[in-house]
Motif scaffolding. Structure first.
Motif, PDB file in Angstrom:
ATOM      1  N   UNK A  62     -63.307  38.743 -25.516  1.00  0.00           N
ATOM      2  CA  UNK A  62     -62.357  39.795 -25.884  1.00  0.00           C
ATOM      3  C   UNK A  62     -63.065  41.137 -26.051  1.00  0.00           C
ATOM      4  N   UNK A  63     -62.388  42.220 -25.667  1.00  0.00           N
ATOM      5  CA  UNK A  63     -63.009  43.530 -25.777  1.00  0.00           C
ATOM      6  C   UNK A  63     -61.970  44.631 -25.899  1.00  0.00           C
ATOM      7  N   UNK A  64     -62.458  45.827 -26.137  1.00  0.00           N
ATOM      8  CA  UNK A  64     -61.648  47.042 -26.164  1.00  0.00           C
ATOM      9  C   UNK A  64     -62.151  47.975 -25.077  1.00  0.00           C
ATOM     10  N   UNK A  65     -61.230  48.500 -24.279  1.00  0.00           N
ATOM     11  CA  UNK A  65     -61.584  49.531 -23.314  1.00  0.00           C
ATOM     12  C   UNK A  65     -61.128  50.865 -23.885  1.00  0.00           C
ATOM     13  N   UNK A  66     -62.071  51.791 -24.003  1.00  0.00           N
ATOM     14  CA  UNK A  66     -61.851  53.055 -24.698  1.00  0.00           C
ATOM     15  C   UNK A  66     -61.474  54.147 -23.706  1.00  0.00           C
ATOM     16  N   UNK A  67     -60.329  54.773 -23.945  1.00  0.00           N
ATOM     17  CA  UNK A  67     -59.892  55.932 -23.172  1.00  0.00           C
ATOM     18  C   UNK A  67     -59.771  57.106 -24.140  1.00  0.00           C
ATOM     19  N   UNK A  68     -60.710  58.037 -24.067  1.00  0.00           N
ATOM     20  CA  UNK A  68     -60.676  59.203 -24.941  1.00  0.00           C
ATOM     21  C   UNK A  68     -60.156  60.413 -24.173  1.00  0.00           C
ATOM     22  N   UNK A  69     -59.313  61.219 -24.802  1.00  0.00           N
ATOM     23  CA  UNK A  69     -58.811  62.423 -24.122  1.00  0.00           C
ATOM     24  C   UNK A  69     -59.885  63.492 -24.062  1.00  0.00           C
ATOM     25  N   UNK A  70     -59.640  64.511 -23.263  1.00  0.00           N
ATOM     26  CA  UNK A  70     -60.539  65.654 -23.243  1.00  0.00           C
ATOM     27  C   UNK A  70     -60.625  66.244 -24.654  1.00  0.00           C
ATOM     28  N   UNK A  71     -61.823  66.652 -25.038  1.00  0.00           N
ATOM     29  CA  UNK A  71     -62.019  67.173 -26.399  1.00  0.00           C
ATOM     30  C   UNK A  71     -61.106  68.345 -26.713  1.00  0.00           C
ATOM     31  N   UNK A  72     -60.827  69.159 -25.698  1.00  0.00           N
ATOM     32  CA  UNK A  72     -59.979  70.330 -25.928  1.00  0.00           C
ATOM     33  C   UNK A  72     -58.536  69.948 -26.247  1.00  0.00           C
ATOM     34  N   UNK A  73     -58.140  68.715 -25.875  1.00  0.00           N
ATOM     35  CA  UNK A  73     -56.772  68.244 -26.109  1.00  0.00           C
ATOM     36  C   UNK A  73     -56.662  67.301 -27.297  1.00  0.00           C
ATOM     37  N   UNK A  74     -57.794  66.798 -27.775  1.00  0.00           N
ATOM     38  CA  UNK A  74     -57.782  65.691 -28.736  1.00  0.00           C
ATOM     39  C   UNK A  74     -57.016  66.033 -30.007  1.00  0.00           C
ATOM     40  N   UNK A  75     -56.151  65.115 -30.403  1.00  0.00           N
ATOM     41  CA  UNK A  75     -55.310  65.286 -31.591  1.00  0.00           C
ATOM     42  C   UNK A  75     -55.819  64.490 -32.789  1.00  0.00           C
ATOM     43  N   UNK A  76     -56.784  63.587 -32.564  1.00  0.00           N
ATOM     44  CA  UNK A  76     -57.244  62.716 -33.631  1.00  0.00           C
ATOM     45  C   UNK A  76     -56.393  61.475 -33.806  1.00  0.00           C
ATOM     46  N   UNK A  77     -55.383  61.315 -32.951  1.00  0.00           N
ATOM     47  CA  UNK A  77     -54.495  60.151 -33.010  1.00  0.00           C
ATOM     48  C   UNK A  77     -55.003  59.090 -32.040  1.00  0.00           C
ATOM     49  N   UNK A  78     -54.892  57.830 -32.433  1.00  0.00           N
ATOM     50  CA  UNK A  78     -55.322  56.727 -31.566  1.00  0.00           C
ATOM     51  C   UNK A  78     -54.257  55.638 -31.534  1.00  0.00           C
ATOM     52  N   UNK A  79     -54.176  54.947 -30.396  1.00  0.00           N
ATOM     53  CA  UNK A  79     -53.243  53.827 -30.232  1.00  0.00           C
ATOM     54  C   UNK A  79     -53.994  52.647 -29.627  1.00  0.00           C
ATOM     55  N   UNK A  80     -53.917  51.494 -30.281  1.00  0.00           N
ATOM     56  CA  UNK A  80     -54.444  50.238 -29.738  1.00  0.00           C
ATOM     57  C   UNK A  80     -53.328  49.595 -28.925  1.00  0.00           C
ATOM     58  N   UNK A  81     -53.601  49.250 -27.666  1.00  0.00           N
ATOM     59  CA  UNK A  81     -52.567  48.825 -26.716  1.00  0.00           C
ATOM     60  C   UNK A  81     -52.727  47.344 -26.405  1.00  0.00           C
ATOM     61  N   UNK A  82     -51.638  46.595 -26.587  1.00  0.00           N
ATOM     62  CA  UNK A  82     -51.637  45.146 -26.358  1.00  0.00           C
ATOM     63  C   UNK A  82     -50.786  44.832 -25.131  1.00  0.00           C
ATOM     64  N   UNK A  83     -51.394  44.524 -23.989  1.00  0.00           N
ATOM     65  CA  UNK A  83     -50.607  44.137 -22.809  1.00  0.00           C
ATOM     66  C   UNK A  83     -49.858  42.831 -23.062  1.00  0.00           C
TER      67      UNK A  83
END
Length: 330
Positions: A62-83
């Motif tokens: 099991x793992x997490x694949x990290x998708x970070x937004x561009x720093x200029x757009x980053x809101x500090x919000x994160x969502x863990x996604x369960x297919x």
């Protein structure tokens, strides 16, 4: 939960664009995993309409694949996604990576959870294994929030189909930690997004494949595999098999809502013949009864499993959802 025309089983080797990193969920031994030499992740390719869909059939690591937004757009919000995938697999592309990339457009970080499946061939205590992985994902993101530029109080969870059941379970069962948690990190998601979710385990509402895979007992794994190989007949065959009544109550998440359940966005197509829309309606009613903020988005048509792209509509739920996420996390 996906109609397949052809299956090609391969070793898991997706090319993930825009993904910064793939992180193992655990350091060292994976709890409740059987030690099987040479066990690897496997995947299949299904044809659904005009689409080819990648479907993870076995998760050894099991793992997490990290998708970070561009720093200029980053809101500090994160969502863990369960297919989703009926707790028999993971539709990892269109119910995972595609959602993460879309969230990045609005400055929201996405973490795609490749969680273990409740298959007794590979795990012990199968009913708690997906929830263990979801709790560990929340713990991992929250404890590393600073490193990823995330506000630890703005971490949500999103789930699709059976992944929606996992997401809602993570929220309604968070009080009991199923993982080591030496820092006493909160395992409670701050908000929740559910896309055509399995919610109930009740006979009249549930998706039988999801229910039996998670809490059913009695069938040998190979017998269950034979039943599930025919999607057209599997639901009725599984409906005739007994399932423990206490487990049905425990994992019927419409019965587990409290006033502490976080704000929720929920979406479903009314004509969904795979996971009945009543799952979402009952969950909304439970949220409203407990005075939990909830926003809904229903399609008249669309069926099941469309991810973020419902071909029957010019309006996509994900756009309204992202607006909602940004609004509640101001």
């Amino acid at each position: 939960m996906i109609k397949q025309a052809a299956i090609l089983v391969l070793l898991l080797s997706f090319t993930i664009s825009n993904a910064q990193k793939v992180i193992p969920l655990y350091n060292g031994k994976v709890p409740n995993s059987k030690e099987i030499a040479g066990l690897t992740d496997t995947t299949a390719v299904f044809q659904s309409g005009n689409k080819m869909i990648h479907f993870v059939l076995r998760v050894a690591s099991p793992d997490l694949t990290v998708f970070l937004p561009e720093k200029s757009k980053a809101t500090g919000i994160a969502v863990i996604i369960c297919p989703g995938g009926g707790y028999s697999g993971l539709a990892i592309d269109h119910e995972g990576y595609d959602i993460a990339k879309k969230l990045n457009e609005k400055g929201i970080a996405g973490f795609v959870l490749k969680y273990r499946l409740p298959n007794a061939l590979y795990v012990y205590n199968k009913q708690i294994v997906p929830l263990q992985d979801a709790q560990r994902a929340i713990q991992l993101v929250r404890e590393n929030a600073k490193k990823w530029g995330i506000n630890p109080n703005k971490i949500g969870i999103e789930g699709n189909s059976a992944g929606g059941h996992l997401a809602s379970t993570a929220r309604t069962h968070y009080q009991k930690a199923l993982i080591d948690n030496p820092l006493k990190t909160s395992l409670r998601p701050d908000f929740m997004v559910l896309n055509y979710p399995v919610i109930s385990m009740a006979d009249s509402l549930t998706h039988m494949g999801s229910r039996y895979n998670l809490i059913g007992e009695g069938l040998a794994p190979n017998e269950l595999k034979t039943i599930m190989s025919d999607w057209k007949t599997s639901e009725q065959k599984l409906a005739n098999l007994p399932v423990n009544g206490e487990k049905i109550k425990e994992y019927s998440n419409e019965l587990q809502v409290t006033s502490d359940t976080p704000p929720t966005f929920i979406t479903h197509a009314v004509d969904d013949n795979t996971v009945k829309v009543q799952n979402s309606i009952l969950f909304i009613a439970a949220l409203q009864k407990n005075k939990v903020p909830v926003e809904s988005f229903f399609y008249a048509k669309g069926g099941h499993g469309y991810g973020i792209d419902n071909p029957s509509s010019d309006v996509e739920w994900i756009d309204s959802c992202m607006t909602w996420i940004l609004k509640i996390n101001k």
